[in-house]
Every structure is written in C-alpha cells, then in structure tokens.
Design an enzyme around this catalytic site. Structure first.
Site, PDB file in Angstrom:
ATOM      1  N   SER A  49      -8.782   3.492   1.986  1.00  0.00           N
ATOM      2  CA  SER A  49      -7.944   2.616   2.812  1.00  0.00           C
ATOM      3  C   SER A  49      -6.847   3.461   3.473  1.00  0.00           C
ATOM      4  O   SER A  49      -6.661   4.638   3.118  1.00  0.00           O
ATOM      5  CB  SER A  49      -7.277   1.552   1.932  1.00  0.00           C
ATOM      6  OG  SER A  49      -6.363   2.177   1.050  1.00  0.00           O
ATOM      7  N   ASP A  81     -11.765   2.269   5.123  1.00  0.00           N
ATOM      8  CA  ASP A  81     -11.653   0.827   4.861  1.00  0.00           C
ATOM      9  C   ASP A  81     -10.450   0.250   5.611  1.00  0.00           C
ATOM     10  O   ASP A  81      -9.357   0.843   5.589  1.00  0.00           O
ATOM     11  CB  ASP A  81     -11.472   0.653   3.334  1.00  0.00           C
ATOM     12  CG  ASP A  81     -11.547  -0.794   2.889  1.00  0.00           C
ATOM     13  OD1 ASP A  81     -12.274  -1.579   3.527  1.00  0.00           O
ATOM     14  OD2 ASP A  81     -10.893  -1.129   1.877  1.00  0.00           O
ATOM     15  N   HIS A 180      -8.161 -10.660  -0.968  1.00  0.00           N
ATOM     16  CA  HIS A 180      -7.902  -9.398  -1.667  1.00  0.00           C
ATOM     17  C   HIS A 180      -7.014  -9.635  -2.892  1.00  0.00           C
ATOM     18  O   HIS A 180      -6.267 -10.600  -2.942  1.00  0.00           O
ATOM     19  CB  HIS A 180      -7.204  -8.404  -0.734  1.00  0.00           C
ATOM     20  CG  HIS A 180      -8.087  -7.929   0.379  1.00  0.00           C
ATOM     21  ND1 HIS A 180      -7.883  -8.261   1.699  1.00  0.00           N
ATOM     22  CD2 HIS A 180      -9.198  -7.167   0.368  1.00  0.00           C
ATOM     23  CE1 HIS A 180      -8.819  -7.700   2.454  1.00  0.00           C
ATOM     24  NE2 HIS A 180      -9.640  -7.039   1.673  1.00  0.00           N
ATOM     25  N   GLY A 181      -7.127  -8.747  -3.869  1.00  0.00           N
ATOM     26  CA  GLY A 181      -6.237  -8.801  -5.024  1.00  0.00           C
ATOM     27  C   GLY A 181      -6.805  -9.559  -6.211  1.00  0.00           C
ATOM     28  O   GLY A 181      -7.958  -9.992  -6.202  1.00  0.00           O
ATOM     29  N   ASP A 255     -12.113  -3.306  -5.151  1.00  0.00           N
ATOM     30  CA  ASP A 255     -10.992  -2.425  -5.453  1.00  0.00           C
ATOM     31  C   ASP A 255     -10.266  -2.912  -6.713  1.00  0.00           C
ATOM     32  O   ASP A 255     -10.089  -2.183  -7.689  1.00  0.00           O
ATOM     33  CB  ASP A 255     -10.012  -2.406  -4.258  1.00  0.00           C
ATOM     34  CG  ASP A 255      -8.887  -1.401  -4.458  1.00  0.00           C
ATOM     35  OD1 ASP A 255      -8.883  -0.688  -5.476  1.00  0.00           O
ATOM     36  OD2 ASP A 255      -7.983  -1.326  -3.603  1.00  0.00           O
TER      37      ASP A 255
HETATM   38  P1  13P Z   1     -10.701  -6.824  -4.042  1.00  0.00           P
HETATM   39  O1  13P Z   1      -9.206  -6.864  -3.978  1.00  0.00           O
HETATM   40  O2  13P Z   1     -11.259  -8.173  -4.376  1.00  0.00           O
HETATM   41  O3  13P Z   1     -11.215  -5.787  -4.963  1.00  0.00           O
HETATM   42  O4  13P Z   1     -11.240  -6.473  -2.567  1.00  0.00           O
HETATM   43  C1  13P Z   1     -11.227  -5.152  -2.116  1.00  0.00           C
HETATM   44  C2  13P Z   1     -11.544  -5.035  -0.651  1.00  0.00           C
HETATM   45  O5  13P Z   1     -11.943  -5.949   0.017  1.00  0.00           O
HETATM   46  C3  13P Z   1     -11.346  -3.694  -0.061  1.00  0.00           C
HETATM   47  O6  13P Z   1     -11.607  -3.692   1.312  1.00  0.00           O
HETATM   48  O1  G3H Z   2      -8.655  -4.170   1.040  1.00  0.00           O
HETATM   49  C1  G3H Z   2      -7.784  -3.486   0.578  1.00  0.00           C
HETATM   50  C2  G3H Z   2      -8.024  -2.593  -0.568  1.00  0.00           C
HETATM   51  O2  G3H Z   2      -7.854  -3.295  -1.765  1.00  0.00           O
HETATM   52  C3  G3H Z   2      -7.144  -1.394  -0.462  1.00  0.00           C
HETATM   53  O3  G3H Z   2      -5.852  -1.660  -0.892  1.00  0.00           O
HETATM   54  O4  G3H Z   2      -4.411  -0.936   1.000  1.00  0.00           O
HETATM   55  O5  G3H Z   2      -3.504  -1.075  -1.339  1.00  0.00           O
HETATM   56  O6  G3H Z   2      -5.118   0.724  -0.701  1.00  0.00           O
HETATM   57  P1  G3H Z   2      -4.651  -0.668  -0.438  1.00  0.00           P
HETATM   58 ZN    ZN Z   3     -11.035  -5.586   2.202  1.00  0.00          ZN
END
Ligand code: 13P
Ligand code: G3H
Ligand code: ZN
Length: 307
Positions: A49, A81, A180-181, A255
């Site tokens: 990311s 990403d 996310h999260g 993630d």
């Molecule tokens: P999660 O937070 O559900 O693991 O999703 C990660 C994601 O979409 C990274 O692009």
């Molecule tokens: O989609 C996001 C991923 O979980 C990456 O998270 O931007 O904190 O690295 P980050």
């Molecule tokens: Zn994502």
C-alpha cells in the site's frame, strides 16, 4: 517466479477459484506468506500500500518481493495496492518493479476516475503491467443509513460495465458491503450478493474483493487474551467469501488478518517469555501464526495446489 496479475486472474477465473492478495510491510510478513505459498503450492499476490511504501520504501519492499519470487516456483504478483496518488502509481510503473498496479480513483467523480484510470492503463500496458481499478465506496453495509444511500455508494452494475469498457482495466475492485479493518459488522456478515451477480454478468474482467479479512476466532482469542482491545471485531465469514468467489471474485485482499496474527504472536510471546530480548525470537511465533492464517486462506479460496 514473477507473473502479471492478468495472467494469474485469467487462470483463476477459468478455474473458479480466487488468489489471495496479502499486504506486506516487512521481511517477516513476506517470508510468512511465501512459506504458506510453498507449502500450499499456491499462487500469491504480494501487495504494497502507499502506507507500506511510506514505512519501508518502495525499492526495499520490491527487493524483498523480487528475491522471494526468484526463490519460489510459485507464481507471484508484485502489486501496488490502492494507489490513490497518481504520481506514485506512475512512479511504480516506471520503476519496473511492479507486475501490477491498482489505481484507486474511487473517491473521484466518475468522469475523472475514468480519465485517470485510462491514462494509467495506457502507461502500464506499454510495459505489460496489469491494472486494477476501483468503482464504488468500500464501506460496510451497516454504514449506510438507507437503501438509497447504499445504492449511491455500492458499485452500480451498469456503470461498472461502462467503466471497464472505457478504461480497459484488467481487474475491477467492487463495493458490495465489505469494509477495511477489523470492525466490519456488528452481527453476521452481510454482503450484497445480488449486486455482485449483476456486476459479474455485465463485466468481462476478473472482480476483486477488498476488505475481505475474516477476523478468525482463534487469532482474535489470542489477541484479546493478551491485552488487545478488539472484542467487538467482526470480519467476513469464510462462507460469504466462498460465495463471492463462486459468483466471480478472483482476487481477495487480506491485510487485517495478518495484522491480527502478527499482534497475537508477539503479545503472547512477550507475556510468556519476558526474559527474551532477541527480535528474531520474538518475531518467530508471529511469523508462524501469519503462515497459518495464509495457508488457511489459500485452502478457503481454492488456490491451494494451483501454483
Ligand atoms: P482487510 O482490512 O479486510 O484485511 O482488507 C484489506 C484490503 O482490502 C487491502 O487492500
Ligand atoms: O486497504 C488497505 C490496506 O489494509 C493497507 O492499509 O494503508 O494502513 O497500509 P495501510
Ligand atoms: Zn483494499
């Protein structure tokens, strides 16, 4: 072996399975994922990311990923990403490190998202790099105040078809109620499968599910036992992810589950072995737990034995 996302997902689409895209920020996470890929004989996507690049450096992460890809017989995609910063996506393409980039223009007005995604596709395709694009807001289904609100934010099937045709992207990230999260749902996972089916019927490229972590109960238990305050965390169930794969999702982004495994491993070890100060010893159980989580994902996605 490094491969393009397009090739990997074309195979996945034909075989009705999905490939896991795992976020990486450091050496240990890359090692853990590759151990799992080798053990499961599975293809894998290593995602960086913008935050990961800020933390560790693009070249540093790329070097680790390229060495890992050289050492394995499994197909590996090195992927950017959520590239929201247009210049960073251009830099990633120019670097020659990436075999795939995601340009995330989902927060822009539709015409601007189409315009910029199209420009990225042109640049990337010249170098045989695949492009993932995004349409819709990746937010939990429970975050919407009304059906109208949900319809306005989740991916519109007709718009998705037009978007893919106009931009020429190789894969499309869609919004069907994942988030996310670690805190995605208050009750059972609920996704808009009807919408996914309609998108899959109209869109020719492989679909991507973001925010797909499951918050596995065994990992969450270790985290909470050793002091992590995430008792109300709730992820997407394995059965919901599998249903999404059966309906056309070929790339599943994870993630949070790796973060939880890393956290669980470190917290438990430090509590049980307070005399240890060697980071290699401290990080070993964290790595092993991440490998366990990734192996389980590969089995669940049907990608085990496909690499
Ligand atoms: P999660 O937070 O559900 O693991 O999703 C990660 C994601 O979409 C990274 O692009
Ligand atoms: O989609 C996001 C991923 O979980 C990456 O998270 O931007 O904190 O690295 P980050
Ligand atoms: Zn994502």
């Amino acid at each position: 072996m490094l491969v393009s996302l397009k090739d990997l997902l074309t195979k996945a689409s034909r075989g009705h399975y999905a490939v896991g895209a795992f976020n990486v920020n450091n050496l240990e996470t890359i090692q853990a994922i590759m151990d799992a890929a080798d053990a499961e004989r599975a293809p894998v996507i290593l995602s960086t990311s913008e935050g990961a690049i800020d933390y560790a450096g693009m070249e540093e992460l790329a070097s680790l990923a390229h060495i890992a890809a050289r050492r394995t017989k499994r197909p590996v995609v090195f992927h950017l990403d959520h590239g929201k910063n247009y210049d960073l996506v251009v830099e990633a393409i120019a670097s020659g490190w990436y075999t795939s980039v995601m340009y995330d223009g989902s927060s822009l007005p539709l015409t601007e998202n189409i315009k910029r995604t199209t420009q990225i596709v042109k640049l990337a395709h010249k170098k045989k790099i695949s492009v993932e694009a995004e349409l819709g807001a990746i937010a939990g289904i429970e975050d919407f105040v009304s059906v109208e609100d949900r319809d306005a934010h989740l991916t519109d099937p007709e718009q998705a078809a037009e978007f893919v045709k106009k931009t020429g992207c190789d894969a499309l990230a869609i919004a069907i109620g994942t988030k996310h999260g670690a805190f995605k749902f208050t009750g059972e996972s609920r996704l808009d499968f009807g919408r996914l089916k309609e998108i899959a019927e109209r869109v020719s490229v492989p679909l991507v599910l973001h925010g797909a972590s499951g918050v596995p109960a065994n990992i969450k238990k270790i985290c909470t036992t050793y002091g992590c305050e995430i008792s109300s965390a709730k992820g997407v169930s394995d059965s919901a992810v599998r249903k999404a794969v059966m309906l056309g999702v070929c790339k599943v982004n994870v993630d949070t589950d790796l973060r939880l495994a890393f956290d669980a491993g470190i917290r438990k070890f430090l509590k049980e072995r307070p005399e240890v100060i060697d980071p290699r010893e401290i990080l070993k159980p964290a790595k092993e737990l991440m490998t366990k989580v990734v192996k389980q994902k590969m089995k669940m996605l049907g990608s085990s034995g496909k690499g």
